[in-house]
Design a protein around this motif. Structure first.
Motif, short mmCIF file in Angstrom:
data_model
loop_
_atom_site.label_atom_id
_atom_site.label_comp_id
_atom_site.label_asym_id
_atom_site.label_seq_id
_atom_site.Cartn_x
_atom_site.Cartn_y
_atom_site.Cartn_z
N TYR A 118 0.61 12.32 -6.15
CA TYR A 118 0.26 10.92 -5.88
C TYR A 118 0.38 10.67 -4.38
N ALA A 161 0.61 5.01 -10.96
CA ALA A 161 -0.53 5.78 -11.44
C ALA A 161 -0.70 5.50 -12.92
N ALA A 211 -5.02 11.00 -6.64
CA ALA A 211 -4.31 11.11 -7.92
C ALA A 211 -4.94 12.24 -8.73
N LEU A 264 -4.75 5.63 -8.96
CA LEU A 264 -3.62 5.23 -8.14
C LEU A 264 -3.80 3.80 -7.68
#
Length: 383
Positions: A47, A239, A270, A276
């Motif tokens: 992430y 996320a 992501a 994300l």
């Protein structure tokens, strides 16, 4: 060769180091952390979050500075507005367009410096329009009550954030990609970088650019006058598993707040099948993180139905005094702490006396600091 020391390896420090090295100076940069970038660092995969929502506004002077040096790198495409699900919360509901009265303020001539934004805007757009405009502008202000700030300060940011085509652009891979390019350029220019080195006393053998946060500069320089107004903002990153119909942006016009699905334009942020989302919700001095988190969740409920069951990762933080300067009525950027502190010491960062929006202040002040430092050295040699 002239010598310059730079303390701090964020955007301001890297800009100062590159500018000085380009002018032929021998530069040493000191960074207390184990990596460069400051608040522009991007987290590692999976992430790739920034420390709060970040964007580059292409009409700003730092855009030209970066582009001339090929430091922008690839940019993530901006989703087309007509299909991006850009939404506004107004009166508790999601809407596709902001109130028309709010847009009247963008077209008005320059707002006054000495009046607060709300009282000035209410005479033009009415109470509701003034409140909506102030809250929308919070995306570039990070303050719980933008309407209480200088009308000129808020209107400039309102214009920049409502411009069409949009001014905001996003470096592919996050801001860290720009930091990597700046670091490489500094290295190639011969900048000596002392990473993981915390400076407690100023170097005495050369002019010094202090490119830290204002509180850190106040401590390092022992100067209690180094204060300015800023905001407190709750940052919420998460996320979620992908779902068709998720909003790209949710702008809160009922209270300052902003959510943005950054992976809509950059899928590398992501893992496949996930999105994300990064958000910021300003909170008042007497409010805690829980207040901002609760308001962020209200926006998530509207813009991302079922997000709780789809969440696979989440992070929260409270950013206090780290979101740039804000100018109360009767003040402008010129009233902030001066770049030139005397005795060969210069200040750079996002809360000092330099123009621009958000990170533009850090770039502008860094260039000004180096320009003044080199000019003083030339004068000293001539004398």
């Amino acid at each position: 060769m002239r010598r310059i020391s730079v303390i701090g390896g964020g955007l301001a420090g890297l800009t100062a180091a590159i500018t000085a090295a380009e002018a032929g100076a021998r530069v040493t940069l000191y960074e207390a952390h184990s990596s460069l970038g400051g608040r522009a660092r991007t987290a590692d995969a999976p992430y790739r979050t920034n420390e709060g929502p970040h964007a580059l506004y292409y009409r700003g002077p730092h855009w030209t500075w970066l582009k001339q040096r090929d430091l922008l790198g690839p940019l993530a495409p901006i989703p087309p507005l007509e299909g991006s699900r850009f939404r506004f919360r107004r009166d508790g509901k999601l809407r596709k367009v902001p109130p028309a009265a709010m847009l009247r303020l963008v077209r008005r001539r320059e707002a006054p410096v000495d009046r607060d934004f709300h009282s000035w805007a209410a005479q033009i757009a009415g109470e509701a329009g003034a409140r909506a405009a102030a809250r929308y502008s919070a995306v570039a202000i990070f303050h719980h009550d933008p309407g209480s700030l200088s009308a000129a300060f808020v209107q400039e940011r309102l214009r920049r954030t409502t411009a069409l085509p949009p001014e905001a652009h996003y470096p592919a891979g996050g801001w860290g990609s720009v930091v990597d390019l700046m670091t490489s350029m500094a290295w190639n220019l011969g900048v000596r970088m002392e990473i993981g080195t915390r400076v407690s006393e100023l170097p005495q053998d050369a002019p010094v650019v202090v490119a830290t946060s204002l509180p850190a500069a106040r401590t390092l320089l022992g100067d209690s006058s180094l204060t300015w107004h800023s905001g407190r903002t709750v940052l919420v990153d998460l996320a979620v598993r992908q779902r068709r119909g998720d909003a790209f942006v949710v702008s809160d016009l009922d209270a300052p707040g902003w959510l943005e699905r950054f992976s809509a334009g950059d899928a590398t942020l992501a893992p496949a099948g996930e999105q994300l989302i990064q958000g910021q919700v300003p909170v008042a001095p007497d409010e805690g993180k829980a207040v901002g988190v609760a308001r962020a969740e209200e926006l998530l409920d509207l813009g991302y139905p079922g997000w709780r069951d789809r969440t696979v990762w989440r992070r929260e933080a409270l950013a206090a005094g780290r979101t740039g300067a804000v100018d109360p009525p009767g003040t402008t950027w010129r009233d902030r702490p001066a770049v030139d502190r005397g005795d060969g010491v210069y200040l750079a960062g996002d809360q000092v006396a330099a123009p621009g929006v958000l990170s533009e202040v850090a770039f502008a002040s860094a260039i000004e600091a180096v320009t003044l430092a080199l000019a003083e050295q030339r004068l000293g040699r001539a004398a």
